[in-house]
Design an enzyme around this catalytic site. Structure first.
Site, PDB file in Angstrom:
ATOM      1  N   ARG A   1       0.866  -1.108   0.102  1.00 41.65           N
ATOM      2  CA  ARG A   1       0.108  -0.161   0.130  1.00 41.65           C
ATOM      3  C   ARG A   1       0.928   1.056  -0.003  1.00 41.65           C
ATOM      4  NH1 ARG A   1      -3.278  -2.707  -1.669  1.00 41.65           N
ATOM      5  NH2 ARG A   1      -5.352  -3.355  -0.640  1.00 41.65           N
TER       6      ARG A   1
ATOM      7  N   HIS B   1      -0.842   0.244  -9.797  1.00 40.35           N
ATOM      8  CA  HIS B   1      -1.509  -0.797  -8.847  1.00 40.35           C
ATOM      9  C   HIS B   1      -2.180  -2.041  -9.804  1.00 40.35           C
ATOM     10  CE1 HIS B   1      -3.795  -1.122  -4.872  1.00 40.35           C
ATOM     11  NE2 HIS B   1      -3.545  -2.402  -5.428  1.00 40.35           N
TER      12      HIS B   1
END
Ligand code: NDP
Ligand code: OXD
Length: 306
Positions: free
Chosen positions: A221, A269
């Site tokens: 993250r 991502h």
């Protein structure tokens, strides 16, 4: 049995069709405000209103591995939160990390630049023994990545909350062993969940402890990484580069220095994408098991945050 589907950013029809095919006995619908109470939910980034209204859920199934965004919401008391376990993500993660590691170790980025200049020039081979790879997080994804990296004969180290014993790698655990883990690593791969304990963990203090010329791969993250600290350590030369797949703000804003930094590779991502068929099969299997009174794996411990 009623199942409510509420996923931002996903076209609902293929998910609804797949869930209906896997669970023909269930009534499955796309959530809308005012819908009758469901027994189970399949979610990704739902609004708070979803849980405020759907307050009789036995379980909410996240169609991702990380539940940090969901844990910012107020969940109905008694609802179990179940995360995705692998479902085709771990092999993608292994591919991504090995690609980033080998691209840097074998200097393929430099060879690409040479080739564009029409230059035929060799670089001195590097010794794997000088490139210990440290993996933060030895869960479903971290273990698969460790196996793939070991397959290329790099020395592999791992760090987790509880002590693990994994053949062929040195395992460290807890805050007390973090510095030893970091100073024994040259490449650092972050595969931790984002929790209050792990937020900002890739900071100047910790990244400075990596061996000189270290390389960072963050696939967990964005909020694990303190962006300015990484940039300073890259510019000072202590770190040689970074491959980053996740960011504090996604999409990464166009003005962010990571986009243009010569030592940083940015991807959107995408290191391990949710695969619809595998995900539906896993969730349907768990719903059937729960309906039969069985316990299922992947239930999030709300206290520890993963
Ligand atoms: P798991 O829950 O299976 O594994 C988590 C690991 O992190 C465990 O080994 C755990 O230790 C360790 N850990 C947790 N807290 C701490 C801590 N405070 N200190 C040290 N170690 C800690 O998760 P997954 O492997 O399935 O996924 C990991 C993360 O990857 C997800 O949470 C998500 O954020 C990210 N992800 C990113 C994707 C992408 O596309 N970029 C795709 C999928 C996931 P222990 O073993 O002791 O419990
Ligand atoms: C996940 C993700 O957590 O896609 O599954 O990031």
């Amino acid at each position: 049995m009623r199942i409510s589907f509420c996923c931002a950013d996903s076209k609902p029809e293929p998910w609804l069709d797949g869930l209906r095919a896997a669970l023909p006995q269930a009534e499955i619908s796309l959530w809308e405000s005012g819908a009758p109470p469901a027994d189970y939910a399949v979610v990704w980034a739902p609004p708070q209103q979803f849980f405020d209204e759907q307050n009789q859920l036995r379980a909410a199934f996240n169609i991702g591995a990380g539940v940090d965004a969901l844990l910012k919401l107020r969940l109905p008391p008694g609802t179990q939160l179940v995360r995705l376990e692998d479902a085709g993500m771990s092999v993608q993660m292994a591919e991504y990390v090995c690609h980033a590691l080998i691209r840097h170790f074998r200097e393929f980025d430099a060879y690409e630049a040479d080739a564009r200049q029409g230059q035929w020039s060799f670089r001195k081979p590097r010794l794997r023994a000088d490139w210990p790879v440290g993996i933060m997080g030895l869960g479903v994804l971290g273990k698969r990545v460790a196996k793939a990296v070991s397959g290329f004969e790099f020395p592999v180290l791992g760090w987790s909350r509880s002590q693990h014993a994994i053949e062929g790698m040195r395992c460290f655990a807890g805050g007390g062993q973090l510095d030893d883990f970091l100073s024994a690593s040259k490449v650092l791969i972050c595969l931790l969940p984002l929790t209050p304990d792990t937020r900002d963990i890739l900071n100047r203090r910790n990244l400075s402890r990596l061996q000189p010329g270290g390389y960072v791969i963050n696939v967990a993250r964005g909020a694990h990484l303190v962006d300015e600290d990484l940039l300073q350590l890259l510019d000072s030369g202590h770190l040689a580069g970074a491959t980053l797949d996740v960011f504090r703000t996604e999409p990464l804003p166009t003005e962010h220095p990571f986009w243009r930094h010569p030592k940083v590779l940015v991807t959107p991502h995408t290191s391990a994408r949710t695969l619809r068929d595998e995900t539906i099969a896993q969730i349907a299997g768990k719903i059937v098991a729960m309906e039969q009174g069985q316990t299922v794996a992947g239930v999030v411990d709300l206290g520890r945050g993963y």
